[in-house]
Design a protein around this motif. Sequence first.
Motif, PDB file in Angstrom:
ATOM      1  N   ASN B 121      10.089  -0.684 -17.422  1.00 14.08           N
ATOM      2  CA  ASN B 121       9.371   0.409 -16.778  1.00 14.08           C
ATOM      3  C   ASN B 121       8.571   1.183 -17.817  1.00 14.08           C
ATOM      4  O   ASN B 121       8.657   0.910 -19.021  1.00 14.08           O
ATOM      5  N   SER B 122       7.787   2.131 -17.344  1.00  7.67           N
ATOM      6  CA  SER B 122       6.923   2.913 -18.223  1.00  7.67           C
ATOM      7  C   SER B 122       7.759   3.744 -19.189  1.00  7.67           C
ATOM      8  O   SER B 122       8.873   4.156 -18.874  1.00  7.67           O
ATOM      9  N   GLU B 124       7.231   6.645 -19.921  1.00  6.32           N
ATOM     10  CA  GLU B 124       7.316   8.033 -19.467  1.00  6.32           C
ATOM     11  C   GLU B 124       8.598   8.289 -18.686  1.00  6.32           C
ATOM     12  O   GLU B 124       9.016   9.424 -18.525  1.00  6.32           O
ATOM     13  N   ALA B 125       9.202   7.234 -18.167  1.00  4.24           N
ATOM     14  CA  ALA B 125      10.446   7.382 -17.415  1.00  4.24           C
ATOM     15  C   ALA B 125      11.608   7.018 -18.337  1.00  4.24           C
ATOM     16  O   ALA B 125      11.429   6.347 -19.345  1.00  4.24           O
ATOM     17  N   PRO B 168      19.180   6.595 -11.927  1.00  4.41           N
ATOM     18  CA  PRO B 168      18.365   7.741 -11.512  1.00  4.41           C
ATOM     19  C   PRO B 168      18.114   7.771 -10.003  1.00  4.41           C
ATOM     20  O   PRO B 168      18.175   6.752  -9.320  1.00  4.41           O
ATOM     21  N   THR B 170      15.632   7.694  -8.030  1.00  8.25           N
ATOM     22  CA  THR B 170      14.248   7.362  -7.666  1.00  8.25           C
ATOM     23  C   THR B 170      14.266   6.182  -6.711  1.00  8.25           C
ATOM     24  O   THR B 170      15.206   5.380  -6.713  1.00  8.25           O
ATOM     25  N   ASN B 243       2.371   3.935 -12.658  1.00  5.54           N
ATOM     26  CA  ASN B 243       3.428   4.419 -11.773  1.00  5.54           C
ATOM     27  C   ASN B 243       4.778   4.388 -12.489  1.00  5.54           C
ATOM     28  O   ASN B 243       5.477   3.380 -12.462  1.00  5.54           O
ATOM     29  N   PRO B 244       5.159   5.489 -13.138  1.00 11.85           N
ATOM     30  CA  PRO B 244       6.378   5.489 -13.964  1.00 11.85           C
ATOM     31  C   PRO B 244       7.661   5.262 -13.166  1.00 11.85           C
ATOM     32  O   PRO B 244       8.689   4.980 -13.754  1.00 11.85           O
ATOM     33  N   ARG B 245       7.585   5.372 -11.834  1.00 16.53           N
ATOM     34  CA  ARG B 245       8.807   5.167 -11.054  1.00 16.53           C
ATOM     35  C   ARG B 245       9.094   3.690 -10.811  1.00 16.53           C
ATOM     36  O   ARG B 245      10.188   3.319 -10.448  1.00 16.53           O
TER      37      ARG B 245
END
Lengths: 425, 351
Positions: B121-122, B124-125, B168, B170, B243-245
Amino acid sequence: MQMNDKAQTTMDVVHRGLARRYRRERLFRRLGLTAVLVSIGFLALLFASIVANGWTAFQQTEILLDIDFAADHFDVDNLARANYSALVKQGLRQLFPDVRGRKDRRRLYRLVSSGAAFLLQKMVMQDTSLIGTRQRVWLPADDEVDMLIKGHISRVGPESQRRLSDRQIAWIDHLTALGRLKKRFNTTFFTAGDSREPELAGIRGAMTGSLLTMLVTLLLSFPMGVAAAVYLEEFAPRTWWTDLIEVNINNLAAVPSIVFGLLGLAFFLDVLGLPRSAPLVGGMVLSLMTLPTIIIASRASLKSVPPSIREAALGIGASRMQVIVHHVLPLAMPGMMTGTIIGMAQALGETAPLLMIGMVAFIVDVPSTLTDPATVLPVQIYLWADAPERAFVERTAAAIMVLLAFLICMNGLAVFLRRRFERRW
Amino acid sequence: MLRKDFCVAVALLGAAVAVPPAVAARGRDYISIVGSSTVYPFATTVAEQFGKTTRFKTPKIESTGSGGGMKLFCAGVGIETPDITNASRRIKQSEYANCRKNGVDRITEVRIGYDGIVLANSKEAPRMRLSRKDIFLALAAEVPVSGKSGRLVPNPYRTWKDVDPALPDTRIEVLGPPPTSGTRDAFVELAMQGGCSTFDWIKALKTTDKSRFKAICHTIREDGAYIEAGENDNLIVQKLEANPRAVGIFGFSFLDQNGDRIQGSLVDGEEPSFDNIASGRYPVSRPLYFYVKDAHVGVIPGMREYIAEFTSDRAWGEDGYLADKGLIPMPAGERRKYAADAAALKPLVLE
């Protein structure tokens, strides 16, 4: 007085409606204008994003090394066997004499492209008088270095997650300060075939492939399309049979292009036994695809030649063939050529039918005959878009720019021909 | 003048129709390779080196997918068929039978190294810590009801937290390859099946009702949580950044090249790193292969030399140029064994 009153009322009705009608017309016009502006906006966005991504690919970072072509490196009878990568490594070591240890040296050597050795080999093979001299040679830098210089990968962040270590970045900065590391025009992009190393990859192979394929397509589909259109328009009687042909041609124009690829695989490769991945077969498949377009355009332009011209020619004793060859065809030719160019432009951008006949392939050598394995520009774009190396992103965009330039030229030519030669009655 | 043009056109038409049979099959002086898109970046690198350092032409490599490659490869013997096919999984019994039926009875199997399949994943997450059981529960079409053996319900989990409270909160949003992809096959087999085998009653099915076992373990949910993102892994990487999610599934080399933008999730506590995949600690990794048509060796020039280049340490070794491209090398012993088998063209026997 009464009549005057009546006229007054009619005009009143007109006047009352007038403002509304003007408003509606303005709205209608603005709607059209908005549609045009929105489509231009999207086009501009597309071009802007491609150019923004791709323009940097026309430059390539290179490193200036002093290469010592010492005579004892070379065996005169076998120049290809010499250890050229040792020459590159030696050149790098001279610049950084304090780099020791196997691991550090390997990192240092990685700054220069793995293709540098082949470049030196080519230089020596072309000009043997280099042996025994010292030369200053600009060699392509590795794609990671190139991406760093162009700012596509960042210098910050934890070292373990970067493709270039802190030491390597320090070496790069040192080379830049010495003026030995510069961005120069990327000629490789236009002179080389495909490669797995972004800094050595070029579009010449794909461009040649496209050219050969288009040549076959043109030679097959133009004469055949024109002949079919002339027959259907000038000779064929109108029976259910010609109606059937007409319906089928129109249908064929709407068939998805992958179907033509399947046909090519089943017939040209399996039945005729033609070679896979050859521009010859690609051109044959694409000409199946462009034929309906050309026939339809040619028939339309034959139809637009006024019957009076045919009648006048027949009236002074010309045969039907003379009428067609001397009068109708020359007048219809600009329309036919426009149709052909637009059909060819479509074929130039096609990848799906080529997938089935093996033209979606990694091919390094630039094709020289119609049966050599080849690929075409849109396929090259597709292949690069899927490559993991970051540097292929800008090369993909640059290849798209070249393809777009070709398409704009072809469509421009079609417009020019129409303007210059088309006659209206 | 126009009459002349017309005659020329007719002559060209005639020539064009007459040419094809004349140029049909003659000798081929380059190696023709087909197969997996996962092996493609490695095979092309070897082919390029081979073309540059030997007197032979550079082999032509088509990226057809493992299954498509096998089909072409097994079509028969002769210069119009490919000489080598790459595969991101082992040849299947049915493919082997098809090969034999068409006269391709001597095939040499060469294992070239390993590839890890990563979930990433990104940056940012936060980094995900998954187990194979989590992966199965998050992505299967039907999942077992806790505690009850033999009962399945359509996947009720919406967020990662539903799957495991430690994850998490999400929405589950996974971008992965379509069913035609070899990466998908391997992912399903290694990650999903690994996860569903943690349920004892499902594991027991493997011996009693194999097709039911496969249906449970290999079917990915189709309610929008798993998004088929096409074969282009670069696209998945770009979508993850935007899309960091979202979580993406792709081959290790894409993580290797984009380590500054995305991070690989831990699976069963192991990070998808070069060393972890090479040592076999990272659970979602698979061997890569190529298969050689022995009948073509000696007929098509350069076959032996290409195999020798691929199986040399400067290519597939620990410091070889394929490691730079993201291939995980085999241990030295395995390399020696496969290199020797390849050089001797040891025929493959599937029992």
